[in-house]
Design a protein around this motif. Structure first.
Motif, PDB file in Angstrom:
ATOM      1  N   TYR A  39       0.836  -1.198   0.000  1.00 23.95           N
ATOM      2  CA  TYR A  39       0.000   0.000   0.000  1.00 23.95           C
ATOM      3  C   TYR A  39       0.870   1.247   0.000  1.00 23.95           C
ATOM      4  O   TYR A  39       1.967   1.244   0.561  1.00 23.95           O
ATOM      5  N   LEU A  40       0.341   2.302  -0.605  1.00 28.59           N
ATOM      6  CA  LEU A  40       0.972   3.618  -0.596  1.00 28.59           C
ATOM      7  C   LEU A  40      -0.086   4.628  -0.173  1.00 28.59           C
ATOM      8  O   LEU A  40      -1.059   4.851  -0.896  1.00 28.59           O
ATOM      9  N   VAL A  41       0.085   5.206   1.002  1.00 26.52           N
ATOM     10  CA  VAL A  41      -0.850   6.215   1.495  1.00 26.52           C
ATOM     11  C   VAL A  41      -0.550   7.530   0.793  1.00 26.52           C
ATOM     12  O   VAL A  41       0.601   7.969   0.759  1.00 26.52           O
ATOM     13  N   ALA A  42      -1.574   8.139   0.225  1.00 31.67           N
ATOM     14  CA  ALA A  42      -1.403   9.408  -0.494  1.00 31.67           C
ATOM     15  C   ALA A  42      -2.494  10.376  -0.073  1.00 31.67           C
ATOM     16  O   ALA A  42      -3.626   9.971   0.210  1.00 31.67           O
ATOM     17  N   HIS A  43      -2.154  11.642  -0.036  1.00 38.06           N
ATOM     18  CA  HIS A  43      -3.123  12.698   0.249  1.00 38.06           C
ATOM     19  C   HIS A  43      -3.365  13.481  -1.031  1.00 38.06           C
ATOM     20  O   HIS A  43      -2.424  13.739  -1.778  1.00 38.06           O
ATOM     21  N   PRO A  44      -4.603  13.854  -1.306  1.00 34.75           N
ATOM     22  CA  PRO A  44      -4.890  14.553  -2.560  1.00 34.75           C
ATOM     23  C   PRO A  44      -4.243  15.923  -2.651  1.00 34.75           C
ATOM     24  O   PRO A  44      -3.875  16.361  -3.732  1.00 34.75           O
ATOM     25  N   GLY A  45      -4.098  16.604  -1.543  1.00 33.04           N
ATOM     26  CA  GLY A  45      -3.516  17.944  -1.563  1.00 33.04           C
ATOM     27  C   GLY A  45      -4.583  19.018  -1.455  1.00 33.04           C
ATOM     28  O   GLY A  45      -5.738  18.745  -1.166  1.00 33.04           O
ATOM     29  N   ASN A  46      -4.183  20.229  -1.729  1.00 33.96           N
ATOM     30  CA  ASN A  46      -5.059  21.393  -1.610  1.00 33.96           C
ATOM     31  C   ASN A  46      -5.579  21.784  -2.985  1.00 33.96           C
ATOM     32  O   ASN A  46      -4.813  21.891  -3.939  1.00 33.96           O
ATOM     33  N   THR A  47      -6.871  22.032  -3.070  1.00 35.07           N
ATOM     34  CA  THR A  47      -7.486  22.381  -4.358  1.00 35.07           C
ATOM     35  C   THR A  47      -7.181  23.809  -4.793  1.00 35.07           C
ATOM     36  O   THR A  47      -7.354  24.145  -5.958  1.00 35.07           O
ATOM     37  N   LYS A  48      -6.756  24.669  -3.890  1.00 33.18           N
ATOM     38  CA  LYS A  48      -6.318  26.045  -4.185  1.00 33.18           C
ATOM     39  C   LYS A  48      -7.263  26.788  -5.133  1.00 33.18           C
ATOM     40  O   LYS A  48      -6.910  27.133  -6.254  1.00 33.18           O
ATOM     41  N   GLY A  49      -8.503  26.994  -4.693  1.00 36.77           N
ATOM     42  CA  GLY A  49      -9.448  27.793  -5.461  1.00 36.77           C
ATOM     43  C   GLY A  49     -10.343  27.010  -6.399  1.00 36.77           C
ATOM     44  O   GLY A  49     -11.221  27.578  -7.028  1.00 36.77           O
ATOM     45  N   GLN A  50     -10.144  25.718  -6.510  1.00 31.19           N
ATOM     46  CA  GLN A  50     -11.030  24.882  -7.318  1.00 31.19           C
ATOM     47  C   GLN A  50     -12.137  24.330  -6.430  1.00 31.19           C
ATOM     48  O   GLN A  50     -12.039  24.361  -5.209  1.00 31.19           O
ATOM     49  N   THR A  51     -13.144  23.769  -7.047  1.00 29.24           N
ATOM     50  CA  THR A  51     -14.146  23.055  -6.267  1.00 29.24           C
ATOM     51  C   THR A  51     -13.542  21.735  -5.797  1.00 29.24           C
ATOM     52  O   THR A  51     -12.519  21.278  -6.329  1.00 29.24           O
ATOM     53  N   VAL A  52     -14.173  21.121  -4.840  1.00 29.49           N
ATOM     54  CA  VAL A  52     -13.715  19.819  -4.362  1.00 29.49           C
ATOM     55  C   VAL A  52     -13.729  18.812  -5.509  1.00 29.49           C
ATOM     56  O   VAL A  52     -12.790  18.032  -5.682  1.00 29.49           O
ATOM     57  N   GLU A  53     -14.766  18.862  -6.318  1.00 28.18           N
ATOM     58  CA  GLU A  53     -14.880  17.930  -7.444  1.00 28.18           C
ATOM     59  C   GLU A  53     -13.738  18.119  -8.442  1.00 28.18           C
ATOM     60  O   GLU A  53     -13.178  17.149  -8.952  1.00 28.18           O
ATOM     61  N   GLN A  54     -13.394  19.360  -8.728  1.00 27.14           N
ATOM     62  CA  GLN A  54     -12.282  19.640  -9.643  1.00 27.14           C
ATOM     63  C   GLN A  54     -10.967  19.127  -9.061  1.00 27.14           C
ATOM     64  O   GLN A  54     -10.128  18.569  -9.780  1.00 27.14           O
ATOM     65  N   GLY A  55     -10.780  19.336  -7.767  1.00 30.84           N
ATOM     66  CA  GLY A  55      -9.567  18.859  -7.109  1.00 30.84           C
ATOM     67  C   GLY A  55      -9.458  17.346  -7.134  1.00 30.84           C
ATOM     68  O   GLY A  55      -8.388  16.792  -7.381  1.00 30.84           O
ATOM     69  N   ILE A  56     -10.574  16.669  -6.892  1.00 25.61           N
ATOM     70  CA  ILE A  56     -10.574  15.204  -6.938  1.00 25.61           C
ATOM     71  C   ILE A  56     -10.250  14.728  -8.350  1.00 25.61           C
ATOM     72  O   ILE A  56      -9.474  13.795  -8.541  1.00 25.61           O
ATOM     73  N   PHE A  57     -10.816  15.385  -9.349  1.00 26.97           N
ATOM     74  CA  PHE A  57     -10.543  15.013 -10.731  1.00 26.97           C
ATOM     75  C   PHE A  57      -9.057  15.187 -11.062  1.00 26.97           C
ATOM     76  O   PHE A  57      -8.439  14.322 -11.668  1.00 26.97           O
ATOM     77  N   ARG A  58      -8.466  16.310 -10.624  1.00 22.76           N
ATOM     78  CA  ARG A  58      -7.037  16.551 -10.859  1.00 22.76           C
ATOM     79  C   ARG A  58      -6.191  15.483 -10.172  1.00 22.76           C
ATOM     80  O   ARG A  58      -5.209  14.988 -10.715  1.00 22.76           O
ATOM     81  N   PHE A  59      -6.571  15.148  -8.936  1.00 22.34           N
ATOM     82  CA  PHE A  59      -5.873  14.118  -8.173  1.00 22.34           C
ATOM     83  C   PHE A  59      -5.886  12.789  -8.928  1.00 22.34           C
ATOM     84  O   PHE A  59      -4.843  12.141  -9.090  1.00 22.34           O
ATOM     85  N   LEU A  60      -7.050  12.401  -9.425  1.00 19.33           N
ATOM     86  CA  LEU A  60      -7.162  11.144 -10.169  1.00 19.33           C
ATOM     87  C   LEU A  60      -6.384  11.188 -11.480  1.00 19.33           C
ATOM     88  O   LEU A  60      -5.766  10.189 -11.872  1.00 19.33           O
ATOM     89  N   GLN A  61      -6.388  12.333 -12.141  1.00 16.35           N
ATOM     90  CA  GLN A  61      -5.586  12.490 -13.359  1.00 16.35           C
ATOM     91  C   GLN A  61      -4.101  12.294 -13.043  1.00 16.35           C
ATOM     92  O   GLN A  61      -3.373  11.661 -13.803  1.00 16.35           O
ATOM     93  N   GLY A  62      -3.665  12.874 -11.935  1.00 13.78           N
ATOM     94  CA  GLY A  62      -2.261  12.777 -11.548  1.00 13.78           C
ATOM     95  C   GLY A  62      -1.844  11.352 -11.244  1.00 13.78           C
ATOM     96  O   GLY A  62      -0.781  10.897 -11.684  1.00 13.78           O
ATOM     97  N   ILE A  63      -2.671  10.638 -10.501  1.00  9.82           N
ATOM     98  CA  ILE A  63      -2.365   9.239 -10.197  1.00  9.82           C
ATOM     99  C   ILE A  63      -2.296   8.434 -11.494  1.00  9.82           C
ATOM    100  O   ILE A  63      -1.380   7.638 -11.704  1.00  9.82           O
ATOM    101  N   SER A  64      -3.258   8.657 -12.362  1.00  8.96           N
ATOM    102  CA  SER A  64      -3.305   7.938 -13.634  1.00  8.96           C
ATOM    103  C   SER A  64      -2.061   8.214 -14.470  1.00  8.96           C
ATOM    104  O   SER A  64      -1.439   7.302 -15.019  1.00  8.96           O
ATOM    105  N   GLN A  65      -1.680   9.480 -14.567  1.00 12.69           N
ATOM    106  CA  GLN A  65      -0.501   9.838 -15.368  1.00 12.69           C
ATOM    107  C   GLN A  65       0.768   9.251 -14.759  1.00 12.69           C
ATOM    108  O   GLN A  65       1.621   8.731 -15.478  1.00 12.69           O
ATOM    109  N   ALA A  66       0.906   9.324 -13.453  1.00 13.14           N
ATOM    110  CA  ALA A  66       2.095   8.774 -12.798  1.00 13.14           C
ATOM    111  C   ALA A  66       2.182   7.267 -13.008  1.00 13.14           C
ATOM    112  O   ALA A  66       3.244   6.735 -13.313  1.00 13.14           O
ATOM    113  N   ALA A  67       1.074   6.585 -12.893  1.00 12.16           N
ATOM    114  CA  ALA A  67       1.052   5.125 -13.042  1.00 12.16           C
ATOM    115  C   ALA A  67       1.276   4.731 -14.498  1.00 12.16           C
ATOM    116  O   ALA A  67       1.964   3.751 -14.774  1.00 12.16           O
TER     117      ALA A  67
END
Length: 74
Positions: A39-67
């Motif tokens: 397992y790898l524990v990860a935190h999504p981070g701060n959305t910095k002015g985005q909605t929560v939904e936008q931040g979650i989408f960015r987080f998932l994009q980042g995981i996908s791109q890294a993988a």
């Protein structure tokens, strides 16, 4: 189980910072694989002015791109 670096912010909307976060997360994935962590524990981070939904989408994009970058090399 290991824990990623708190400075990684995959929910970030700033492209340059997000790209650095993706690269850093990829390194975390590589280390997890190298030591056989289940397992790898990860935190999504701060959305910095985005909605929560936008931040979650960015987080998932980042995981996908890294993988994807990781799996294309192995």
């Amino acid at each position: 189980m290991i824990h990623d670096n708190y400075l990684i912010n995959l929910a970030q909307r700033t492209k340059s910072f997000w790209a650095k976060s993706v690269e850093a997360f990829r390194g975390e994935l590589e280390r997890a694989i190298a030591i056989g962590a289940e397992y790898l524990v990860a935190h999504p981070g701060n959305t910095k002015g985005q909605t929560v939904e936008q931040g979650i989408f960015r987080f998932l994009q980042g995981i996908s791109q890294a993988a994807a970058a990781l799996s294309s090399e192995n």
